[in-house]
Design a protein around this motif. Structure first.
Motif, PDB file in Angstrom:
ATOM      1  N   PHE A 252       0.808  -1.204   0.000  1.00 53.03           N
ATOM      2  CA  PHE A 252       0.000   0.000   0.000  1.00 53.03           C
ATOM      3  C   PHE A 252       0.850   1.267   0.000  1.00 53.03           C
ATOM      4  N   GLN A 253       2.161   1.125  -0.065  1.00 52.17           N
ATOM      5  CA  GLN A 253       3.027   2.298  -0.018  1.00 52.17           C
ATOM      6  C   GLN A 253       2.837   3.192  -1.235  1.00 52.17           C
ATOM      7  N   ASN A 254       2.498   2.575  -2.392  1.00 52.31           N
ATOM      8  CA  ASN A 254       2.302   3.370  -3.604  1.00 52.31           C
ATOM      9  C   ASN A 254       0.877   3.913  -3.621  1.00 52.31           C
ATOM     10  N   GLN A 255       0.611   4.930  -2.806  1.00 52.86           N
ATOM     11  CA  GLN A 255      -0.735   5.452  -2.671  1.00 52.86           C
ATOM     12  C   GLN A 255      -1.184   6.227  -3.903  1.00 52.86           C
ATOM     13  N   GLU A 256      -0.249   6.741  -4.696  1.00 57.71           N
ATOM     14  CA  GLU A 256      -0.625   7.464  -5.908  1.00 57.71           C
ATOM     15  C   GLU A 256      -1.323   6.523  -6.892  1.00 57.71           C
ATOM     16  N   GLU A 257      -0.767   5.326  -7.052  1.00 60.59           N
ATOM     17  CA  GLU A 257      -1.373   4.333  -7.941  1.00 60.59           C
ATOM     18  C   GLU A 257      -2.762   3.951  -7.438  1.00 60.59           C
ATOM     19  N   PHE A 258      -2.902   3.790  -6.126  1.00 64.49           N
ATOM     20  CA  PHE A 258      -4.187   3.435  -5.551  1.00 64.49           C
ATOM     21  C   PHE A 258      -5.197   4.565  -5.739  1.00 64.49           C
ATOM     22  N   SER A 259      -4.758   5.813  -5.591  1.00 64.58           N
ATOM     23  CA  SER A 259      -5.652   6.954  -5.783  1.00 64.58           C
ATOM     24  C   SER A 259      -6.197   6.976  -7.208  1.00 64.58           C
ATOM     25  N   TYR A 261      -6.656   4.396  -9.073  1.00 62.46           N
ATOM     26  CA  TYR A 261      -7.626   3.304  -9.135  1.00 62.46           C
ATOM     27  C   TYR A 261      -8.980   3.778  -8.609  1.00 62.46           C
ATOM     28  N   LEU A 262      -8.988   4.465  -7.485  1.00 62.17           N
ATOM     29  CA  LEU A 262     -10.232   4.955  -6.904  1.00 62.17           C
ATOM     30  C   LEU A 262     -10.906   5.979  -7.816  1.00 62.17           C
ATOM     31  N   ILE A 263     -10.115   6.893  -8.364  1.00 61.77           N
ATOM     32  CA  ILE A 263     -10.679   7.924  -9.241  1.00 61.77           C
ATOM     33  C   ILE A 263     -11.334   7.278 -10.456  1.00 61.77           C
ATOM     34  N   HIS A 264     -10.644   6.299 -11.046  1.00 63.18           N
ATOM     35  CA  HIS A 264     -11.190   5.612 -12.225  1.00 63.18           C
ATOM     36  C   HIS A 264     -12.474   4.876 -11.870  1.00 63.18           C
ATOM     37  N   THR A 265     -12.468   4.158 -10.742  1.00 61.41           N
ATOM     38  CA  THR A 265     -13.637   3.374 -10.352  1.00 61.41           C
ATOM     39  C   THR A 265     -14.817   4.275 -10.005  1.00 61.41           C
ATOM     40  N   MET A 266     -14.557   5.366  -9.273  1.00 54.77           N
ATOM     41  CA  MET A 266     -15.641   6.269  -8.915  1.00 54.77           C
ATOM     42  C   MET A 266     -16.241   6.912 -10.159  1.00 54.77           C
ATOM     43  N   SER A 267     -15.409   7.196 -11.174  1.00 49.36           N
ATOM     44  CA  SER A 267     -15.937   7.798 -12.401  1.00 49.36           C
ATOM     45  C   SER A 267     -16.878   6.849 -13.117  1.00 49.36           C
ATOM     46  N   LEU A 268     -16.621   5.534 -13.035  1.00 53.63           N
ATOM     47  CA  LEU A 268     -17.514   4.556 -13.648  1.00 53.63           C
ATOM     48  C   LEU A 268     -18.914   4.637 -13.044  1.00 53.63           C
ATOM     49  N   PHE A 269     -18.962   4.868 -11.744  1.00 58.79           N
ATOM     50  CA  PHE A 269     -20.259   4.900 -11.071  1.00 58.79           C
ATOM     51  C   PHE A 269     -21.005   6.208 -11.324  1.00 58.79           C
ATOM     52  N   ARG A 270     -20.328   7.168 -11.909  1.00 57.22           N
ATOM     53  CA  ARG A 270     -20.998   8.402 -12.302  1.00 57.22           C
ATOM     54  C   ARG A 270     -21.602   8.279 -13.700  1.00 57.22           C
ATOM     55  N   MET A 271     -21.277   7.203 -14.399  1.00 61.75           N
ATOM     56  CA  MET A 271     -21.758   7.001 -15.759  1.00 61.75           C
ATOM     57  C   MET A 271     -22.971   6.073 -15.732  1.00 61.75           C
ATOM     58  N   GLU A 272     -24.052   6.498 -16.355  1.00 66.11           N
ATOM     59  CA  GLU A 272     -25.285   5.734 -16.323  1.00 66.11           C
ATOM     60  C   GLU A 272     -25.423   4.768 -17.496  1.00 66.11           C
ATOM     61  N   ASP A 273     -24.517   4.809 -18.437  1.00 69.25           N
ATOM     62  CA  ASP A 273     -24.588   3.921 -19.600  1.00 69.25           C
ATOM     63  C   ASP A 273     -24.471   2.464 -19.154  1.00 69.25           C
ATOM     64  N   PRO A 274     -25.422   1.590 -19.483  1.00 65.21           N
ATOM     65  CA  PRO A 274     -25.367   0.165 -19.104  1.00 65.21           C
ATOM     66  C   PRO A 274     -24.111  -0.541 -19.572  1.00 65.21           C
ATOM     67  N   ALA A 275     -23.447   0.020 -20.584  1.00 67.44           N
ATOM     68  CA  ALA A 275     -22.231  -0.612 -21.097  1.00 67.44           C
ATOM     69  C   ALA A 275     -21.135  -0.677 -20.040  1.00 67.44           C
ATOM     70  N   TYR A 276     -21.244   0.162 -19.006  1.00 65.42           N
ATOM     71  CA  TYR A 276     -20.214   0.193 -17.983  1.00 65.42           C
ATOM     72  C   TYR A 276     -20.514  -0.731 -16.806  1.00 65.42           C
ATOM     73  N   GLU A 277     -21.651  -1.410 -16.825  1.00 59.90           N
ATOM     74  CA  GLU A 277     -22.044  -2.231 -15.687  1.00 59.90           C
ATOM     75  C   GLU A 277     -21.015  -3.310 -15.373  1.00 59.90           C
ATOM     76  N   GLN A 278     -20.537  -3.990 -16.385  1.00 53.86           N
ATOM     77  CA  GLN A 278     -19.561  -5.061 -16.151  1.00 53.86           C
ATOM     78  C   GLN A 278     -18.237  -4.517 -15.629  1.00 53.86           C
ATOM     79  N   ASP A 279     -17.844  -3.344 -16.114  1.00 53.81           N
ATOM     80  CA  ASP A 279     -16.620  -2.727 -15.605  1.00 53.81           C
ATOM     81  C   ASP A 279     -16.769  -2.360 -14.134  1.00 53.81           C
TER      82      ASP A 279
END
Length: 479
Positions: A252-259, A261-279
């Motif tokens: 967990f020392q590489n917190q920049e990489e983890f951040s 990951y979180l930003i990318h994942t949270m952006s997916l949940f802001r998208m309502e297109d069903p195409a992103y459901e599996q992602d």
């Protein structure tokens, strides 16, 4: 906790400056020695013909505070960046003022502490109870007019002196410094002469003198609501240790990489297109652990949540809300099964905040994330008996209080290997971990707990073995 230990500077890899750190108190003698040895004074100039000395009015105003300028330097040399202050009484005596931290869960930011000091002293100056005051803090000042408070690595340039004397305008000046290779060189005050600068830098503190005779304790906001629940506030908590429990603290020392990951994942949940459901599922839904996005108008985050069917009846007695995240996260405290005390981080607090605040009796799912797991070694109890193979116990953590964290001795009733992340790179185990042994009920308090392989101090798990360690309990209202 002491007066100055809540603004102590962190390691270079960390950004915030005001997190709580235990401070080792030093004597005034040590402070004097450190200043004398480490602070370079400006070089003396060759003798010149004696001229009539001009009076520097600004220097005359601040020189009565030389004790506190030197004290601020001494604190910095010890890694402590706390803002401090002092005031001049009507009789000309100068006394120091500082905030005292009794509980590290609630603190003032540097900006807040400085603002409170200024408000206090301006009021007293207006009332006529003091003649002047000075607030000393670290700033971004770099031979310019920027006296903004420094809070991150790379911003620390000067010790700013903000002072106000009766009958004059409020003024700021700064003692600039350069930090190189963990060494500090003080450049002096640009508007003061070499003689005046040397008089400040050569000033000695008096051994044994108490410089801060005026202390104000920082108190935790606390109230009791209509349901009889104690509501406490904290403002320093984060879930960094929780994520370290999931991924392993070494990884967990590489917190920049983890951040990212979180930003990318949270952006997916802001998208309502069903195409992103599996992602969405690929990045957040795993066999035994899920990463739970929390989205609202003013608060977005994500929690790791260990899946479980285990639940128990719980009576809420106290809620510790986290002010630093808009009161959207909290640790819930109370009693379970009418017998034992329990605290847990509520993964559903945004959704069920009203229920937690108004309903004292709840059924809650409880699970855990283990921070460290080791083999248990038998020891002698206070009554002289040795702990047996069925001995279990837990107590609030001394290292991470108020996070729902506990030190424990438990028994592994069952386990299975599991993994998180889309590529399965974060591997661990789900343990059926017995924390309380009850002869009448096997699963009296036996929880599902995730442990990262990286946080284990041994390799081989077996059913029935005794283990010891630290974990964070998490919970949600059972549906």
């Amino acid at each position: 906790m002491g007066i100055f230990n809540f603004f102590k500077k962190k390691e270079n890899r960390q950004e915030e400056v005001y997190a709580p750190v235990q401070h080792n108190e030093t004597s005034d003698k040590n402070v004097m020695e450190e200043v004398e040895v480490m602070v370079d004074t400006l070089p003396e100039q060759p003798s010149q013909p004696i001229e009539e000395k001009k009076i520097n009015n600004e220097y005359e105003k601040i020189k009565i505070y030389n004790d506190y300028i030197v004290y601020s330097i001494a604190l910095q040399l010890k890694g402590d960046y706390a803002p401090i202050s002092a005031f001049e009484k009507e009789n000309g005596e100068v006394e120091g003022f500082a905030y005292m931290v009794k509980d590290a869960t609630y603190m003032f930011s540097m900006e807040d502490a400085i603002g409170r000091m200024e408000e206090k002293f301006e009021s007293e100056l207006k009332e006529g109870s003091i003649r002047s005051y000075m607030i000393l803090y670290h700033s971004k000042f770099d031979d310019n007019d920027n006296h903004e408070v420094a809070t991150k690595e790379g911003e620390f340039k000067s010790i700013t002196l903000s002072y106000h004397c009766k009958g004059f305008d409020k003024t700021k000046t700064a003692l600039s410094y350069i930090i190189e290779n963990q060494s500090i060189t003080y450049k002096g005050f640009s508007e003061f002469s070499q003689e005046e600068n040397n008089e400040i830098m050569n000033h000695q503190l008096v051994e044994g003198k108490e410089y801060f005779t005026n202390i104000e304790e920082i108190k935790i906001p606390e109230s009791i609501n209509e349901a009889g629940i104690i509501i406490k506030k904290s403002n320093v908590h984060t879930l960094a240790s929780t994520w370290g429990g999931v991924f392993g603290f070494e990884n967990f020392q590489n917190q920049e990489e983890f951040s990212q990951y979180l930003i990318h994942t949270m952006s997916l949940f802001r998208m309502e297109d069903p195409a992103y459901e599996q992602d969405k599922l690929k990045y957040t839904e795993f066999k035994d652990v899920k990463f739970k996005p929390v989205l609202s108008d003013d608060f977005n985050t994500m929690y790791p949540e260990v899946k479980t069917d285990f639940f128990l009846n719980f009576e809420t007695k106290e809620i510790n809300e986290w002010e630093n995240v808009n009161n959207s996260e909290a640790v819930i405290g109370g009693s379970a099964r009418d017998t034992f005390g329990l605290w847990f981080f509520a993964t559903d607090y945004v959704k069920n905040r009203k229920s937690y605040l108004t309903q004292t009796n709840l059924n809650v799912n409880i699970s855990g994330i283990i921070f460290v797991l080791d083999l248990h070694e038998s020891f002698e109890l206070p009554d002289g008996t040795m702990t047996g193979e069925d001995f279990t116990a837990y107590k609030p953590s001394q290292d991470l209080p108020n996070y729902g964290c506990f030190d424990f001795i438990g028994k592994i009733m069952d386990f299975r290997e599991t993994e998180v992340l889309a590529d399965g790179s974060a591997k661990g185990y789900i343990l059926k971990l017995k924390l309380i042994t009850n002869s009448e009920m096997e699963d009296f308090f036996t929880i599902d707990a995730f442990v990262s392989k990286g946080n284990m101090r041994f390799e081989t798990l077996t059913k029935g073995m005794q283990v010891a360690g630290a974990l964070q309990l998490q919970g949600k209202i059972a549906e």
